[in-house]
Design a protein around this motif. Structure first.
Motif, PDB file in Angstrom:
ATOM      1  N   GLU A   1       0.831  -1.208   0.000  1.00 24.97           N
ATOM      2  CA  GLU A   1       0.000   0.000   0.000  1.00 24.97           C
ATOM      3  C   GLU A   1       0.860   1.250   0.000  1.00 24.97           C
ATOM      4  OE1 GLU A   1      -2.718  -0.132   3.260  1.00 24.97           O
ATOM      5  OE2 GLU A   1      -3.570  -2.045   2.630  1.00 24.97           O
ATOM      6  N   ARG A   2       1.926   1.246   0.775  1.00 26.38           N
ATOM      7  CA  ARG A   2       2.836   2.406   0.832  1.00 26.38           C
ATOM      8  C   ARG A   2       3.571   2.576  -0.499  1.00 26.38           C
ATOM      9  NH1 ARG A   2       1.976   5.700   5.300  1.00 26.38           N
ATOM     10  NH2 ARG A   2       1.308   4.342   6.964  1.00 26.38           N
TER      11      ARG A   2
ATOM     12  N   GLU B   1       2.456   1.785  -3.474  1.00 26.09           N
ATOM     13  CA  GLU B   1       1.507   2.359  -4.430  1.00 26.09           C
ATOM     14  C   GLU B   1       1.347   3.859  -4.197  1.00 26.09           C
ATOM     15  OE1 GLU B   1      -2.179   0.231  -4.321  1.00 26.09           O
ATOM     16  OE2 GLU B   1      -1.229  -1.667  -4.808  1.00 26.09           O
ATOM     17  N   LYS B   2       1.256   4.257  -2.927  1.00 26.32           N
ATOM     18  CA  LYS B   2       1.125   5.694  -2.620  1.00 26.32           C
ATOM     19  C   LYS B   2       2.336   6.473  -3.101  1.00 26.32           C
ATOM     20  CE  LYS B   2      -1.962   5.334   1.353  1.00 26.32           C
ATOM     21  NZ  LYS B   2      -2.104   5.556   2.789  1.00 26.32           N
TER      22      LYS B   2
END
Length: 104
Positions: A95-96, A98-99
């Motif tokens: 998730e990090r 992708e951010k």
């Protein structure tokens, strides 16, 4: 000693104690391997802080796997069975990642 003859071990905190590293933890991050010195009573969260200096990944961006399970920040190394020369796998939190890519 507890009633019934049971012994209870008390965990000693790091409050003012000089923590002597007594474990060498092998951390694999992709093709790179790091050897980190840690106290056996450290947590995985403390291990992540040490890895920040080596990898440049912030603790919230890290996922640590030991014995096939992701370990939480407040899990103690010794309670999870980490011994000298144990192998821990470091991965970046998807998730990090992708951010970061979206922000770029």
């Amino acid at each position: 000693m507890q009633p019934g003859g049971m012994f209870v071990l008390k965990r000693i905190g790091n409050s003012g104690d000089a923590a002597v590293p007594n474990l060498r933890v092998q951390v694999e991050y992709g093709a790179v391997r790091y050897q980190i010195l840690a106290n056996s009573q450290s947590t995985f969260g403390e291990l992540k802080k040490q890895l920040t200096a080596e990898t440049g990944l912030q603790p919230v961006e890290q996922r640590l796997l030991f014995k096939g399970k992701e370990r939480e920040n407040d899990d103690y190394l010794d309670m999870c069975g980490v011994k000298d020369q144990s192998k821990v796998i470091l991965t970046e939190d998807p998730e990090r990642r992708e951010k970061k890519q979206i922000e770029m």
